[in-house]
Design a protein around this motif. Structure first.
Motif, PDB file in Angstrom:
ATOM      1  N   UNK A  89       0.917  -1.265   0.124  1.00  0.00           N
ATOM      2  CA  UNK A  89       0.019  -0.046   0.010  1.00  0.00           C
ATOM      3  C   UNK A  89       0.838   1.263   0.252  1.00  0.00           C
ATOM      4  N   UNK A  90       0.368   2.425  -0.704  1.00  0.00           N
ATOM      5  CA  UNK A  90       1.104   3.461  -1.135  1.00  0.00           C
ATOM      6  C   UNK A  90       0.382   4.650  -0.621  1.00  0.00           C
ATOM      7  N   UNK A  91       1.096   5.670  -0.150  1.00  0.00           N
ATOM      8  CA  UNK A  91       0.479   7.147  -0.143  1.00  0.00           C
ATOM      9  C   UNK A  91       1.570   8.193  -0.213  1.00  0.00           C
ATOM     10  N   UNK A  92       1.233   9.428  -0.991  1.00  0.00           N
ATOM     11  CA  UNK A  92       2.033  10.373  -1.039  1.00  0.00           C
ATOM     12  C   UNK A  92       1.425  11.635  -0.953  1.00  0.00           C
ATOM     13  N   UNK A  93       2.165  12.831  -0.720  1.00  0.00           N
ATOM     14  CA  UNK A  93       1.751  14.056  -0.840  1.00  0.00           C
ATOM     15  C   UNK A  93       3.057  15.009  -1.536  1.00  0.00           C
ATOM     16  N   UNK A  94       2.458  15.903  -2.611  1.00  0.00           N
ATOM     17  CA  UNK A  94       3.217  16.635  -3.133  1.00  0.00           C
ATOM     18  C   UNK A  94       2.497  17.767  -3.518  1.00  0.00           C
ATOM     19  N   UNK A  97      -1.128  17.610  -4.308  1.00  0.00           N
ATOM     20  CA  UNK A  97      -1.922  17.015  -3.393  1.00  0.00           C
ATOM     21  C   UNK A  97      -1.439  15.549  -3.067  1.00  0.00           C
ATOM     22  N   UNK A  98      -2.789  14.873  -2.557  1.00  0.00           N
ATOM     23  CA  UNK A  98      -2.628  13.526  -1.912  1.00  0.00           C
ATOM     24  C   UNK A  98      -3.081  12.394  -2.855  1.00  0.00           C
ATOM     25  N   UNK A  99      -2.214  11.362  -2.843  1.00  0.00           N
ATOM     26  CA  UNK A  99      -2.434  10.162  -3.970  1.00  0.00           C
ATOM     27  C   UNK A  99      -2.408   9.026  -3.107  1.00  0.00           C
ATOM     28  N   UNK A 171      -3.065   0.277  -8.737  1.00  0.00           N
ATOM     29  CA  UNK A 171      -4.107   1.244  -8.848  1.00  0.00           C
ATOM     30  C   UNK A 171      -3.936   2.372  -8.000  1.00  0.00           C
ATOM     31  N   UNK A 172      -4.275   3.476  -8.376  1.00  0.00           N
ATOM     32  CA  UNK A 172      -4.418   4.620  -7.545  1.00  0.00           C
ATOM     33  C   UNK A 172      -5.481   5.582  -7.516  1.00  0.00           C
ATOM     34  N   UNK A 173      -5.648   6.482  -6.443  1.00  0.00           N
ATOM     35  CA  UNK A 173      -6.524   7.424  -6.587  1.00  0.00           C
ATOM     36  C   UNK A 173      -5.933   8.839  -5.993  1.00  0.00           C
ATOM     37  N   UNK A 174      -6.629   9.983  -6.608  1.00  0.00           N
ATOM     38  CA  UNK A 174      -5.930  11.181  -6.212  1.00  0.00           C
ATOM     39  C   UNK A 174      -7.078  11.809  -5.415  1.00  0.00           C
ATOM     40  N   UNK A 175      -6.668  12.379  -4.142  1.00  0.00           N
ATOM     41  CA  UNK A 175      -7.566  13.401  -3.448  1.00  0.00           C
ATOM     42  C   UNK A 175      -7.220  14.973  -3.641  1.00  0.00           C
ATOM     43  N   UNK A 183      -7.529  17.361   7.072  1.00  0.00           N
ATOM     44  CA  UNK A 183      -8.136  16.968   8.346  1.00  0.00           C
ATOM     45  C   UNK A 183      -8.002  15.567   8.871  1.00  0.00           C
ATOM     46  N   UNK A 184      -8.135  15.260   9.922  1.00  0.00           N
ATOM     47  CA  UNK A 184      -8.209  13.877  10.509  1.00  0.00           C
ATOM     48  C   UNK A 184      -8.773  12.956   9.950  1.00  0.00           C
ATOM     49  N   UNK A 185      -9.722  12.997   9.084  1.00  0.00           N
ATOM     50  CA  UNK A 185     -10.922  12.399   8.155  1.00  0.00           C
ATOM     51  C   UNK A 185     -10.160  11.792   7.286  1.00  0.00           C
ATOM     52  N   UNK A 186      -8.695  12.212   6.724  1.00  0.00           N
ATOM     53  CA  UNK A 186      -7.980  11.482   5.776  1.00  0.00           C
ATOM     54  C   UNK A 186      -7.636  10.091   6.191  1.00  0.00           C
ATOM     55  N   UNK A 187      -7.278  10.039   7.479  1.00  0.00           N
ATOM     56  CA  UNK A 187      -6.874   8.577   8.096  1.00  0.00           C
ATOM     57  C   UNK A 187      -8.193   7.587   7.665  1.00  0.00           C
ATOM     58  N   UNK A 188      -9.528   7.824   7.843  1.00  0.00           N
ATOM     59  CA  UNK A 188     -10.604   6.973   7.701  1.00  0.00           C
ATOM     60  C   UNK A 188     -10.637   6.680   6.276  1.00  0.00           C
ATOM     61  N   UNK A 189     -10.378   7.580   5.319  1.00  0.00           N
ATOM     62  CA  UNK A 189     -10.412   7.649   3.823  1.00  0.00           C
ATOM     63  C   UNK A 189      -9.395   6.640   3.333  1.00  0.00           C
ATOM     64  N   UNK A 190      -8.314   6.803   3.871  1.00  0.00           N
ATOM     65  CA  UNK A 190      -7.034   5.891   3.075  1.00  0.00           C
ATOM     66  C   UNK A 190      -7.329   4.514   3.809  1.00  0.00           C
ATOM     67  N   UNK A 191      -7.826   4.411   4.938  1.00  0.00           N
ATOM     68  CA  UNK A 191      -8.092   3.304   5.484  1.00  0.00           C
ATOM     69  C   UNK A 191      -9.054   2.417   4.635  1.00  0.00           C
ATOM     70  N   UNK A 192     -10.142   3.254   4.379  1.00  0.00           N
ATOM     71  CA  UNK A 192     -11.161   2.501   3.261  1.00  0.00           C
ATOM     72  C   UNK A 192     -10.662   2.199   2.033  1.00  0.00           C
ATOM     73  N   UNK A 193      -9.848   2.984   1.317  1.00  0.00           N
ATOM     74  CA  UNK A 193      -9.303   2.803   0.440  1.00  0.00           C
ATOM     75  C   UNK A 193      -8.138   1.690   0.045  1.00  0.00           C
ATOM     76  N   UNK A 194      -7.512   1.514   1.271  1.00  0.00           N
ATOM     77  CA  UNK A 194      -6.545   0.355   1.288  1.00  0.00           C
ATOM     78  C   UNK A 194      -7.299  -0.980   1.587  1.00  0.00           C
ATOM     79  N   UNK A 195      -8.188  -0.849   2.409  1.00  0.00           N
ATOM     80  CA  UNK A 195      -9.190  -2.279   2.476  1.00  0.00           C
ATOM     81  C   UNK A 195      -9.695  -2.449   1.221  1.00  0.00           C
ATOM     82  N   UNK A 196     -10.153  -1.629   0.413  1.00  0.00           N
ATOM     83  CA  UNK A 196     -10.805  -1.847  -1.097  1.00  0.00           C
ATOM     84  C   UNK A 196      -9.646  -2.465  -1.982  1.00  0.00           C
ATOM     85  N   UNK A 197      -8.507  -1.903  -1.712  1.00  0.00           N
ATOM     86  CA  UNK A 197      -7.458  -2.529  -2.540  1.00  0.00           C
ATOM     87  C   UNK A 197      -6.823  -3.877  -1.915  1.00  0.00           C
TER      88      UNK A 197
END
Length: 208
Positions: A89-94, A97-99, A171-175, A183-197
């Protein structure tokens, strides 16, 4: 500390770094890198670690030994949770924005041969094809290093030739600049994305 979001200063930092990728700029702004990028990334991945595992947060320095581009610093900060060889699983900021992403990012010849054999299999290949179709339908971008033609030993009219061409598959998704990244809600969103992946990761780990 708990993750509260990436501040606007993180985006501004990378905007400016893309313009002035120099040691002078870095030394003047390394405090911003630490507080706006490195610390929040560590907090974010720490909150995800209980479910997905500890992340490797990549160094901000580029390896320029064999590159014509001698810019010394990466223009994004990435973190990777490995669950197999170059797979996870991967996450980045630049500046954009966040991917977030997942998949296998490279494979040895032997491993790639095993994955292609699984893609060729009617049952296992169809399973991967269904997964990929579901991801692309639901907003994920399919990526990876892809051959222009069929790999050696495979026919161009194979029913899953597009998958067989992949030397890596992600597979990737951009925010982007969505407010959620601040916001702190990013944690929940990435958790959801990684579970989906996870079904994709599981498929790769089973067959590679």
């Amino acid at each position: 500390m708990a993750f509260t979001g990436f501040p606007e200063a993180a985006l501004d930092f990378y905007d400016d770094l893309e313009i002035d990728n120099s040691k002078v700029y870095w030394e003047l702004h390394k405090g911003t890198y630490r507080t706006a990028v490195a610390v929040p990334m560590a907090e974010l991945t720490d909150e995800l670690a209980a479910e997905f595992g500890s992340a490797k947060i990549f160094r901000p320095y580029r390896d320029v030994r064999f590159s014509k581009d001698k810019a010394p610093y990466k223009t994004h900060q990435g973190a990777f949770v490995a669950v197999g060889p170059a797979t996870g699983y991967y996450v980045q900021i630049g500046a954009p924005g966040v991917r977030v992403g997942a998949g296998f990012y490279e494979a040895s010849g032997e491993r790639l041969a095993a994955l292609r054999s699984a893609i060729d299999n009617a049952i296992h290949g169809a399973e991967l094809e269904q997964l990929v179709n579901k991801y692309t339908r639901t907003g994920w971008e399919l990526g990876g290093d892809v051959l222009k033609t069929a790999p050696r030993g495979w026919s161009t009219d194979h029913p899953r030739i597009e998958l067989l061409r992949h030397k890596s598959l992600t597979i990737a998704r951009d925010y982007g600049f969505d407010e959620i990244i601040h916001s702190a809600a990013l944690v929940k969103q990435i958790r959801k994305d990684w579970r989906a992946a996870t079904p994709l990761i599981d498929w790769v780990c089973r067959h590679g």
